[in-house]
Design a protein around this motif. Sequence first.
Motif, PDB file in Angstrom:
ATOM      1  N   GLN A 112     -11.727 -17.200  -4.180  1.00  0.00           N
ATOM      2  CA  GLN A 112     -12.907 -16.957  -4.991  1.00  0.00           C
ATOM      3  C   GLN A 112     -14.191 -17.148  -4.182  1.00  0.00           C
ATOM      4  OE1 GLN A 112     -13.065 -16.020  -8.241  1.00  0.00           O
ATOM      5  NE2 GLN A 112     -15.308 -16.061  -8.269  1.00  0.00           N
ATOM      6  N   HIS A 113     -14.275 -18.229  -3.416  1.00  0.00           N
ATOM      7  CA  HIS A 113     -15.526 -18.583  -2.753  1.00  0.00           C
ATOM      8  C   HIS A 113     -15.626 -18.088  -1.312  1.00  0.00           C
ATOM      9  CE1 HIS A 113     -17.330 -21.089  -5.891  1.00  0.00           C
ATOM     10  NE2 HIS A 113     -16.112 -21.562  -6.135  1.00  0.00           N
ATOM     11  N   GLU A 114     -14.480 -17.949  -0.628  1.00  0.00           N
ATOM     12  CA  GLU A 114     -14.539 -17.548   0.773  1.00  0.00           C
ATOM     13  C   GLU A 114     -13.929 -16.174   1.024  1.00  0.00           C
ATOM     14  OE1 GLU A 114     -13.256 -20.495   3.535  1.00  0.00           O
ATOM     15  OE2 GLU A 114     -14.886 -21.850   2.981  1.00  0.00           O
ATOM     16  N   GLY A 115     -13.403 -15.552  -0.003  1.00  0.00           N
ATOM     17  CA  GLY A 115     -12.882 -14.198   0.130  1.00  0.00           C
ATOM     18  C   GLY A 115     -11.642 -14.091   0.994  1.00  0.00           C
ATOM     19  N   LEU A 116     -10.874 -15.155   1.121  1.00  0.00           N
ATOM     20  CA  LEU A 116      -9.670 -15.109   1.943  1.00  0.00           C
ATOM     21  C   LEU A 116      -8.576 -14.294   1.266  1.00  0.00           C
ATOM     22  CD1 LEU A 116      -9.301 -18.784   3.278  1.00  0.00           C
ATOM     23  CD2 LEU A 116     -10.496 -16.854   4.316  1.00  0.00           C
ATOM     24  N   SER A 117      -7.717 -13.714   2.076  1.00  0.00           N
ATOM     25  CA  SER A 117      -6.556 -13.016   1.536  1.00  0.00           C
ATOM     26  C   SER A 117      -5.568 -14.042   0.991  1.00  0.00           C
ATOM     27  CB  SER A 117      -5.879 -12.201   2.638  1.00  0.00           C
ATOM     28  OG  SER A 117      -5.331 -13.066   3.623  1.00  0.00           O
ATOM     29  N   THR A 118      -4.599 -13.551   0.224  1.00  0.00           N
ATOM     30  CA  THR A 118      -3.597 -14.454  -0.353  1.00  0.00           C
ATOM     31  C   THR A 118      -2.857 -15.218   0.741  1.00  0.00           C
ATOM     32  OG1 THR A 118      -3.293 -12.937  -2.215  1.00  0.00           O
ATOM     33  CG2 THR A 118      -1.562 -14.572  -1.840  1.00  0.00           C
ATOM     34  N   ARG A 119      -2.495 -14.511   1.820  1.00  0.00           N
ATOM     35  CA  ARG A 119      -1.750 -15.146   2.919  1.00  0.00           C
ATOM     36  C   ARG A 119      -2.606 -16.197   3.629  1.00  0.00           C
ATOM     37  NH1 ARG A 119       2.685 -13.937   6.023  1.00  0.00           N
ATOM     38  NH2 ARG A 119       2.613 -14.649   8.203  1.00  0.00           N
ATOM     39  N   ALA A 120      -3.858 -15.820   3.930  1.00  0.00           N
ATOM     40  CA  ALA A 120      -4.745 -16.750   4.637  1.00  0.00           C
ATOM     41  C   ALA A 120      -5.059 -17.969   3.769  1.00  0.00           C
ATOM     42  CB  ALA A 120      -6.034 -16.039   5.044  1.00  0.00           C
ATOM     43  N   ALA A 121      -5.247 -17.737   2.462  1.00  0.00           N
ATOM     44  CA  ALA A 121      -5.535 -18.845   1.552  1.00  0.00           C
ATOM     45  C   ALA A 121      -4.351 -19.799   1.472  1.00  0.00           C
ATOM     46  CB  ALA A 121      -5.881 -18.311   0.167  1.00  0.00           C
ATOM     47  N   LEU A 162     -12.494 -30.104  -1.058  1.00  0.00           N
ATOM     48  CA  LEU A 162     -12.929 -29.896   0.324  1.00  0.00           C
ATOM     49  C   LEU A 162     -12.673 -28.491   0.826  1.00  0.00           C
ATOM     50  CD1 LEU A 162     -11.648 -33.198   1.970  1.00  0.00           C
ATOM     51  CD2 LEU A 162     -13.974 -32.651   1.276  1.00  0.00           C
ATOM     52  N   ALA A 163     -12.076 -27.637  -0.001  1.00  0.00           N
ATOM     53  CA  ALA A 163     -11.630 -26.318   0.449  1.00  0.00           C
ATOM     54  C   ALA A 163     -12.751 -25.518   1.111  1.00  0.00           C
ATOM     55  CB  ALA A 163     -11.050 -25.539  -0.725  1.00  0.00           C
ATOM     56  N   CYS A 164     -13.963 -25.583   0.557  1.00  0.00           N
ATOM     57  CA  CYS A 164     -15.077 -24.781   1.082  1.00  0.00           C
ATOM     58  C   CYS A 164     -16.070 -25.605   1.894  1.00  0.00           C
ATOM     59  CB  CYS A 164     -15.784 -24.069  -0.066  1.00  0.00           C
ATOM     60  SG  CYS A 164     -14.728 -22.917  -0.958  1.00  0.00           S
ATOM     61  N   ARG A 165     -15.626 -26.757   2.364  1.00  0.00           N
ATOM     62  CA  ARG A 165     -16.452 -27.643   3.197  1.00  0.00           C
ATOM     63  C   ARG A 165     -17.822 -27.904   2.557  1.00  0.00           C
ATOM     64  NH1 ARG A 165     -14.053 -23.921   6.674  1.00  0.00           N
ATOM     65  NH2 ARG A 165     -12.525 -24.831   8.101  1.00  0.00           N
ATOM     66  N   PRO A 166     -17.852 -28.546   1.387  1.00  0.00           N
ATOM     67  CA  PRO A 166     -19.130 -28.773   0.701  1.00  0.00           C
ATOM     68  C   PRO A 166     -20.001 -29.776   1.446  1.00  0.00           C
ATOM     69  CG  PRO A 166     -17.391 -30.009  -0.369  1.00  0.00           C
ATOM     70  CD  PRO A 166     -16.716 -29.154   0.656  1.00  0.00           C
ATOM     71  N   LYS A 167     -21.311 -29.670   1.216  1.00  0.00           N
ATOM     72  CA  LYS A 167     -22.254 -30.630   1.802  1.00  0.00           C
ATOM     73  C   LYS A 167     -22.291 -31.918   0.983  1.00  0.00           C
ATOM     74  CE  LYS A 167     -25.364 -27.006   3.549  1.00  0.00           C
ATOM     75  NZ  LYS A 167     -24.674 -25.846   2.961  1.00  0.00           N
ATOM     76  N   LEU A 168     -21.956 -31.807  -0.320  1.00  0.00           N
ATOM     77  CA  LEU A 168     -21.979 -32.959  -1.217  1.00  0.00           C
ATOM     78  C   LEU A 168     -20.674 -33.015  -1.988  1.00  0.00           C
ATOM     79  CD1 LEU A 168     -23.458 -35.302  -2.733  1.00  0.00           C
ATOM     80  CD2 LEU A 168     -24.261 -33.557  -4.356  1.00  0.00           C
ATOM     81  N   LEU A 169     -20.021 -34.179  -1.960  1.00  0.00           N
ATOM     82  CA  LEU A 169     -18.817 -34.406  -2.753  1.00  0.00           C
ATOM     83  C   LEU A 169     -19.150 -35.449  -3.815  1.00  0.00           C
ATOM     84  CD1 LEU A 169     -15.740 -33.988  -3.159  1.00  0.00           C
ATOM     85  CD2 LEU A 169     -15.393 -35.943  -1.633  1.00  0.00           C
ATOM     86  N   ILE A 170     -18.919 -35.097  -5.076  1.00  0.00           N
ATOM     87  CA  ILE A 170     -19.128 -36.024  -6.192  1.00  0.00           C
ATOM     88  C   ILE A 170     -17.754 -36.526  -6.626  1.00  0.00           C
ATOM     89  CG2 ILE A 170     -20.043 -36.306  -8.524  1.00  0.00           C
ATOM     90  CD1 ILE A 170     -21.864 -33.879  -7.956  1.00  0.00           C
ATOM     91  N   ALA A 171     -17.557 -37.850  -6.587  1.00  0.00           N
ATOM     92  CA  ALA A 171     -16.264 -38.449  -6.930  1.00  0.00           C
ATOM     93  C   ALA A 171     -16.450 -39.339  -8.154  1.00  0.00           C
ATOM     94  CB  ALA A 171     -15.726 -39.255  -5.745  1.00  0.00           C
TER      95      ALA A 171
END
Length: 529
Positions: A112-121, A162-171
């Motif tokens: 959804q966010h990085e446009g990867l193919s099914t295999r790459a994802a 962490l999938a899209c390497r966010p700048k901010l993680l809210i836990a």
Amino acid sequence: MNLLDVHNLTVRFGSTVVVDDVSFSVAAGEKFALVGESGSGKTVSALSILRLNQDAHYDGRILFNGDDVLQKSENAMRQVRGNDAAMIFQEPMTALNPLFTIGNQIAEVLMQHEGLSTRAAAQRTVALLEKTGIPEPARRALAYPHQLSGGQRQRAMIAMALACRPKLLIADEPTTALDVTIQVQILELLNQLQRDENMAVLIISHDLNLVRHFADRVGVMEKGRLVEVADTGQLFSAPQQPYTKKLLASQPRRSVDDLPAQAPLLLQAGKLRCTFAIDKGWFRKQAFVAVDDVDLQLHKGETLGIVGESGSGKSTLGMALLRLSSATTSGHIGFDGQVLSNMSAAAIRPLRSRMQVVFQDPYASLSPRRTIEQIVGEGLALHQPQLSAAGLRAAVVAGLEEVGLSTDMLSRYPHEFSGGQRQRIAIARALVLKPELILLDEPTSALDVTVQQQVLQLLAQLQRKHGLAYLFISHDLAVIRAMAHQVLVMKDGKVVESGSAVTVLERPSHGYTQRLLAAATYADAGVPG
């Protein structure tokens, strides 16, 4: 420049103000914590950053990467969520979709966010699971949420965040439902990932031990307002506000009276064994041993603490001792001179009023369709049918007053009360029957530190007054240290160590007990009290 700047944030739901004029900032690569009791507004404040509060009205500004998220369109916010800022929720079993595998749910974010193919994802998903420390990541990617342990589910949630390497993680309360050893593992993982990715982390918690070990700075919230912000070391060593001092003073403190030398024996078990039959396919079952060859004794007025990680068998043991377990049970169980293990269900029923249970989640254990008067009085009506309506109500009123609740609560329902009040109602329901033994199954794990301390003090007071015996099940060693005379340490269904609480928790001899205490000490590092 700060990565996040919150200016004068006010959040309303209808006419109710939940967050009131809150301002704080988080720098790039910083670990910032929001702490406070349930209802203080900390989670609503954090959800506001991603505009995830439904039907909320916002005032103020939330600058993320220099842009005000409160002015962005919903489409623009979808690009922020997951890409630049991600969230780990408190209960991964609820947050994860039970109908899709862990791998599919993480891969969906990447596609959804990085446009990867099914295999790459799929390949990236396995790499993310491996990075978060999940064993056999390729196999675990094919598992559904219910097939993973609590710690593995939380690691999968972190991998997704962490999938899209966010700048901010809210836990949001990322370790609340986990055992102390798993808590430490998750804490170390977040620390490592934060360093590797130079990621800012906003952690929401009521666990002061965790916050002290993890955060660079701390903000303290009370009733929707931010009452104090300081560097972690400064806040814990020299708190300025009365509410912060109150939170820091709310750690469990030992409140145990010595037993009389001749205290009578109330409960005993010998060679107790509990097994469950697990389906292994067509016409195949396998026996799972949940409790294996356990011996114990409990005297009147005594508290026996049962500790261990999830799956160690402690709750199964507690329920088996009261003949409430669905497991196949063998061995000896004696209660006040009577042999429970040989009794039929009908024969044991008259004894039920003398042995009661208080469960972990007071909301789940109280019927939402019954009033407090009906809930507390149900056992009395069953065990003392001769009571008149007036006598029944008088007993219920006395039970509520004994646990510090007022009579104006009689006609109200469980959802109208806080967690601490609901747990007091559950204690009143058990106490009204004047039992001699109460099984307490994680009775404070779902409560804030101040409420937890209040409930522990109440239990200690009731024990002194009525001579109650407690079977106290917990994975929180600080709570067991505060309450127990004797301790059993369980692992994989077996008792690996037992003895007085002081001896076991201060001078453990078994390696497993030592590891539990080391993990608790790591999490508790330096907290006063």
